[in-house]
Design an enzyme around this catalytic site. Structure first.
Site, mmCIF file in Angstrom:
data_model
loop_
_atom_site.group_PDB
_atom_site.id
_atom_site.type_symbol
_atom_site.label_atom_id
_atom_site.label_comp_id
_atom_site.label_asym_id
_atom_site.label_seq_id
_atom_site.Cartn_x
_atom_site.Cartn_y
_atom_site.Cartn_z
ATOM 1 C CG HIS A 1 40.068 14.439 -26.530
ATOM 2 N ND1 HIS A 1 40.992 14.077 -25.983
ATOM 3 C CD2 HIS A 1 40.041 15.853 -26.455
ATOM 4 C CE1 HIS A 1 41.863 15.191 -25.369
ATOM 5 N NE2 HIS A 1 41.297 16.187 -25.688
ATOM 6 C CD GLU B 1 38.574 19.251 -21.195
ATOM 7 O OE1 GLU B 1 38.082 19.591 -22.154
ATOM 8 O OE2 GLU B 1 39.765 19.145 -21.087
#
Lengths: 406, 406
Positions: free
Chosen positions: A272, A49
């Site tokens: 995360h 990402e």
């Protein structure tokens, strides 16, 4: 590390959640990630990402001193988001784009536009060849009614096949990434069973971090709390997996995760948690052989289970292909009917009052719009059907080969 | 063949030109191809342009007796067109879709819709592991001004990389297919140099067929004669390539091509000629090692040449991305201007006569259309730029690795 009979390798994996304009405090977090990576000096850094190539360039500039080798995997409209920083030379790279990755019309779930892929880099450390894979699979937006399950399973299968076929000459295989699957999900079992990869969390001699190794936790200020309600501890969807394929043994000495806020900071690195593994790699006398991780009868069950899910997805895709095709045909018929009526009116054949011109034109525009849209969707679902069929057949061949094995 | 110290393998390769509704006398020709394949009993049959899965099913039904194993590679809207028939069990398969394959708006050149790919099947014959690849690259429509050259080079590079990375455990690598490149073209030199594959035509001890091994010849009643005017003998674009990667030697005993009309028939099998190779495969004592086919300084030149062409393509794609982006912005500005004018008129601010309503609406529709189209094209060329950049970087790494090698 060179010359040492035991090689210790520190690996860092993180889904960075660095989406331009959308991710909160992105630039600040990317800066923090860069600072920490420079300070902690890992051997291999696997990131997901990192959607903005500018962020990648900034990281590359900052990390050039301690990680002289790096690679960004380009794909899709936005980019794959995958990149690798390495202390050791990157000798070769390869990218495999998954054949299915959600639906372009699900704009709120942007996965389709990201060109989800698996990236491979090959590196050689102390004479040992490493195939390092980094990936990010399709997100799971609703666990109860997961319409993307067949696509994610196709991706897990393609990932496993890609690793199996490309890692035959590697001494050590490493995979890091956000698999968007819980450890007991069929896709993770399929990936592990079909490749023989071992889960660093399950194998680690020491563990430090979030309970159960979770990487999406309620304690992180960026996670959506409602999505984690059924899982009070959080979920584990980011992994470091590994295997040794020849005369080498790999052991996970230590696994760590971050635990919400970054050390000494008021915000986490990402939504995360990062996963950090210390692996001990040793040459050994005889070759260990390329054995699959799961006993074969179990593997047959796992592949069969995955195949059943793919067939369910195939039936859904066939229904959608049929209904979009039918809609296109209906729109075409309506257009033809209108054309006939218009021609009839022009030729003076129609008795009585013709339709009002405005509604007539609007209806024609609507029909053209529906025809175009339905045709594009029909083509898209045709491709989806083909890829699901292809995967189902590959799995059938795999099952046959498993059962035929002496 | 089992137990024989020398293995003789007969391979058939043909671009079948079996496009539904478009290819002339398709069904008749597919029937002829099936009859011949049943009669001649090859070991491996590699077909391209079998676009209709019905044709594949018909062939499968007809050939089930002599080729009990077969695989069709699904991809794209229409399918990959690639399939394999084999006398020996297919143990595993993998498909790699090329990341670039022409432009969707070039409807007259339908390549984009075909999902051009390379398919891999793994088979084991007399204990020897074969990796068999079948592929079909983007067509060349105009040799003088070949706008698809960068795409075809990206495909050739991806094909070479895919073969290199997936064939490490194979004893023998075979590649058959329509490469749409002449033997001396940079893409063929790149593929051969980077993989070490050898050209069956150049290596054959005996040859029988069209002069220079051509596979697109003026003598074939289905070829477009004007396209072959600069090449009176025809061109060679269909290949069987091979290499042995370990303790095995491969020699091409015989190569044949069809020569226009099929034996005993009034029409050819296809607009391409079939290529048929007889290979002699022998185990030998010591391992031969995985050496590249071309001396490394030459290989550096070939990769550099290919990289230059990819960079030329990258600049063209960047220009197109820029001009489509600019067009989208202009259309948006026009729309905003119109919206402002319309609002002004509604609010009674505008002095004098407003625009005629019909032209005003038509202009707005036109602007919306241009905005949509330009945006889609802009996204498409953005992807193209990313993939060309990715390939250029992979080639850069390859060159670095070649030059660093001791």
């Amino acid at each position: 590390m060179e010359g040492d009979p035991t090689l210790r390798l520190r690996i860092f994996d993180l889904n960075c959640w660095a989406i331009r304009y959308l991710s909160k405090r992105r630039q600040e977090r990317v800066r923090l990630i860069g600072d920490m990576l420079r300070r902690d000096g890992f051997d291999l850094v696997l990131l997901q990402e990192v959607w903005s190539e500018q962020d990648y360039s900034d990281l590359k500039g900052k990390l050039g001193g301690c990680y002289p080798f790096s690679h960004y995997f380009h794909s899709g409209v936005i980019g794959s988001g995958l990149c690798v920083f390495s202390r050791f030379p990157i000798l070769d790279t390869l990218l495999y784009q998954y054949s299915l990755n959600g639906y372009p019309y699900m704009l709120q779930h942007g996965d389709w536009f990201c060109g989800k892929s698996v990236g491979l880099i090959v590196t050689k450390i102390s004479g040992i060849i490493f195939n390092v894979y980094v990936t990010h699979l399709h997100a799971e937006y609703c666990r109860e009614k997961d319409v993307y399950l067949p696509h994610r399973l196709v991706q897990a299968w393609e990932l496993a096949q890609f690793i199996r076929h490309t890692s035959k000459a590697a001494d050590v295989v490493l995979l890091g990434g956000d698999l968007n699957m819980h450890p007991e999900d069929v896709g993770v079992r399929l990936l592990r069973g079909w490749t023989g990869l071992r889960d660093a969390f399950a194998e680690a001699m020491r563990f430090e971090g979030c309970e159960d190794g979770c990487t999406l936790i309620p304690n992180n200020c960026f996670t959506v709390k409602t999505e984690l309600l059924p899982f009070p501890l959080g979920i584990r969807i980011d992994y470091i997996l590994y295997k040794a394929t020849s005369s080498v043994t790999v052991k996970c000495e230590e696994l760590k995760t971050t635990t919400g806020t970054a050390p000494g900071m008021d915000i986490p690195f990402s939504d995360h948690e990062a996963v950090m593994a210390t692996l001990r790699i040793q040459r050994q006398g005889q070759a260990a052989g390329d054995n699959l991780g799961t006993a074969e009868p179990t593997l047959v069950d796992v592949v069969t289970e995955a195949r059943t899910e793919v067939v369910v997805g195939l039936h859904a895709a066939q229904r959608q292909r049929y209904s979009t095709g039918r809609m296109a045909v209906l729109a075409l018929l309506l257009l033809l009917l209108q054309a006939a009526a218009a021609l009839g009116t022009l030729a003076g054949l129609a008795a009585g009052q013709p339709f009002p011109k405005l509604s007539f034109s609007l209806l024609a525009f609507l029909a053209i719009g529906v025809l175009l849209l339905a045709t594009i969707l029909h083509l898209f679902h045709t491709m989806e059907v083909k890829m699901l069929q292809g995967t189902e057949e590959q799995m059938r061949i795999a099952l046959w080969a498993l059962q035929e094995r002496p």
